[in-house]
Scaffold this motif. Sequence first.
Motif, PDB file in Angstrom:
ATOM      1  N   VAL A 183       0.846  -1.202   0.000  1.00 23.92           N
ATOM      2  CA  VAL A 183       0.000   0.000   0.000  1.00 23.92           C
ATOM      3  C   VAL A 183       0.879   1.248   0.000  1.00 23.92           C
ATOM      4  N   LEU A 184       1.893   1.268   0.846  1.00 25.48           N
ATOM      5  CA  LEU A 184       2.783   2.428   0.904  1.00 25.48           C
ATOM      6  C   LEU A 184       3.536   2.618  -0.404  1.00 25.48           C
ATOM      7  N   ALA A 185       3.975   1.527  -1.004  1.00 21.65           N
ATOM      8  CA  ALA A 185       4.708   1.632  -2.269  1.00 21.65           C
ATOM      9  C   ALA A 185       3.813   2.179  -3.373  1.00 21.65           C
ATOM     10  N   ARG A 186       2.564   1.777  -3.381  1.00 22.50           N
ATOM     11  CA  ARG A 186       1.650   2.246  -4.422  1.00 22.50           C
ATOM     12  C   ARG A 186       1.265   3.696  -4.221  1.00 22.50           C
ATOM     13  N   VAL A 187       1.169   4.119  -2.995  1.00 22.17           N
ATOM     14  CA  VAL A 187       0.826   5.507  -2.729  1.00 22.17           C
ATOM     15  C   VAL A 187       2.000   6.416  -3.095  1.00 22.17           C
ATOM     16  N   GLU A 200      12.356   5.914 -31.086  1.00 21.03           N
ATOM     17  CA  GLU A 200      11.898   6.303 -29.750  1.00 21.03           C
ATOM     18  C   GLU A 200      11.658   5.049 -28.934  1.00 21.03           C
ATOM     19  N   LYS A 201      11.949   5.134 -27.639  1.00 20.70           N
ATOM     20  CA  LYS A 201      11.675   3.995 -26.763  1.00 20.70           C
ATOM     21  C   LYS A 201      10.904   4.464 -25.546  1.00 20.70           C
ATOM     22  N   ASP A 202      10.067   3.573 -25.057  1.00 21.81           N
ATOM     23  CA  ASP A 202       9.204   3.874 -23.919  1.00 21.81           C
ATOM     24  C   ASP A 202       9.987   3.646 -22.641  1.00 21.81           C
ATOM     25  N   GLY A 203       9.999   4.624 -21.760  1.00 19.54           N
ATOM     26  CA  GLY A 203      10.746   4.505 -20.521  1.00 19.54           C
ATOM     27  C   GLY A 203       9.998   3.802 -19.418  1.00 19.54           C
ATOM     28  N   PHE A 204       8.751   3.470 -19.637  1.00 20.45           N
ATOM     29  CA  PHE A 204       7.945   2.832 -18.596  1.00 20.45           C
ATOM     30  C   PHE A 204       7.660   1.406 -18.996  1.00 20.45           C
ATOM     31  N   SER A 205       7.856   0.495 -18.063  1.00 25.62           N
ATOM     32  CA  SER A 205       7.729  -0.911 -18.404  1.00 25.62           C
ATOM     33  C   SER A 205       6.510  -1.577 -17.809  1.00 25.62           C
ATOM     34  N   LYS A 206       5.742  -0.866 -17.011  1.00 29.08           N
ATOM     35  CA  LYS A 206       4.575  -1.514 -16.409  1.00 29.08           C
ATOM     36  C   LYS A 206       3.327  -0.666 -16.595  1.00 29.08           C
ATOM     37  N   GLU A 207       2.214  -1.328 -16.477  1.00 32.47           N
ATOM     38  CA  GLU A 207       0.932  -0.660 -16.674  1.00 32.47           C
ATOM     39  C   GLU A 207       0.597   0.219 -15.477  1.00 32.47           C
ATOM     40  N   PRO A 208      -0.152   1.288 -15.678  1.00 35.18           N
ATOM     41  CA  PRO A 208      -0.572   2.112 -14.549  1.00 35.18           C
ATOM     42  C   PRO A 208      -1.382   1.299 -13.547  1.00 35.18           C
ATOM     43  N   ASP A 209      -1.251   1.631 -12.301  1.00 37.08           N
ATOM     44  CA  ASP A 209      -1.948   0.932 -11.220  1.00 37.08           C
ATOM     45  C   ASP A 209      -2.922   1.901 -10.580  1.00 37.08           C
ATOM     46  N   ASP A 210      -4.204   1.585 -10.672  1.00 31.41           N
ATOM     47  CA  ASP A 210      -5.201   2.512 -10.145  1.00 31.41           C
ATOM     48  C   ASP A 210      -5.706   2.136  -8.759  1.00 31.41           C
ATOM     49  N   THR A 211      -5.037   1.181  -8.078  1.00 32.69           N
ATOM     50  CA  THR A 211      -5.507   0.780  -6.753  1.00 32.69           C
ATOM     51  C   THR A 211      -5.114   1.773  -5.679  1.00 32.69           C
ATOM     52  N   GLY A 212      -4.066   2.557  -5.908  1.00 35.67           N
ATOM     53  CA  GLY A 212      -3.643   3.561  -4.928  1.00 35.67           C
ATOM     54  C   GLY A 212      -3.405   2.937  -3.571  1.00 35.67           C
ATOM     55  N   ASN A 252      -5.745   1.703  -1.560  1.00 35.24           N
ATOM     56  CA  ASN A 252      -6.901   0.912  -1.188  1.00 35.24           C
ATOM     57  C   ASN A 252      -6.446  -0.473  -0.719  1.00 35.24           C
ATOM     58  N   VAL A 253      -6.610  -0.756   0.559  1.00 35.68           N
ATOM     59  CA  VAL A 253      -6.112  -1.993   1.162  1.00 35.68           C
ATOM     60  C   VAL A 253      -6.780  -3.220   0.550  1.00 35.68           C
ATOM     61  N   VAL A 254      -8.086  -3.172   0.350  1.00 41.91           N
ATOM     62  CA  VAL A 254      -8.808  -4.317  -0.216  1.00 41.91           C
ATOM     63  C   VAL A 254      -8.327  -4.595  -1.638  1.00 41.91           C
ATOM     64  N   ALA A 255      -8.151  -3.545  -2.435  1.00 43.36           N
ATOM     65  CA  ALA A 255      -7.672  -3.719  -3.805  1.00 43.36           C
ATOM     66  C   ALA A 255      -6.258  -4.293  -3.819  1.00 43.36           C
ATOM     67  N   VAL A 256      -5.422  -3.865  -2.895  1.00 47.85           N
ATOM     68  CA  VAL A 256      -4.060  -4.398  -2.807  1.00 47.85           C
ATOM     69  C   VAL A 256      -4.100  -5.872  -2.437  1.00 47.85           C
ATOM     70  N   MET A 257      -4.942  -6.248  -1.482  1.00 51.34           N
ATOM     71  CA  MET A 257      -5.075  -7.656  -1.101  1.00 51.34           C
ATOM     72  C   MET A 257      -5.549  -8.491  -2.287  1.00 51.34           C
ATOM     73  N   GLN A 258      -6.519  -7.996  -3.041  1.00 49.43           N
ATOM     74  CA  GLN A 258      -7.016  -8.716  -4.198  1.00 49.43           C
ATOM     75  C   GLN A 258      -5.931  -8.861  -5.263  1.00 49.43           C
TER      76      GLN A 258
END
Length: 109
Positions: free
Chosen positions: A58-62, A81-93, A95-101
């Motif tokens: 949760v802390l890492a996502r926030v 051109e190359k993309d500097g981001f390797s992972k998809e956006p995370d919209d759980t922020g 949210n403890v329940v979303a992180v657990m899921q």
Amino acid sequence: NAREVPFGSVQFALYESCLGFLSRHGWPFTATALVSGAVAGALAMVIVAPADVMVSRVLARVEEPPIQDHVCATDEETGTEKDGFSKEPDDTGGNVVAVMQDIWRTEGL
């Protein structure tokens, strides 16, 4: 460290309970202390570790900056051109329940 307080609290309570239980059943003190410490440490880790992992996630996502979909660099050799981001956006922020899921879905038990 604040993260050690829950573990220490659970371990101490379990140690005292186990120590009393084994003492009442006639175990010698050295064996009682040794077994009580081992059992208390193992059970405390089983109880506290999952919650600690969840809090860390949760802390890492926030704290992560928002991921933007843009090109951040150009490959000097090819000029592409190359993309500097390797992972998809995370919209759980945070949210403890979303992180657990998410943990359950991606990593299991």
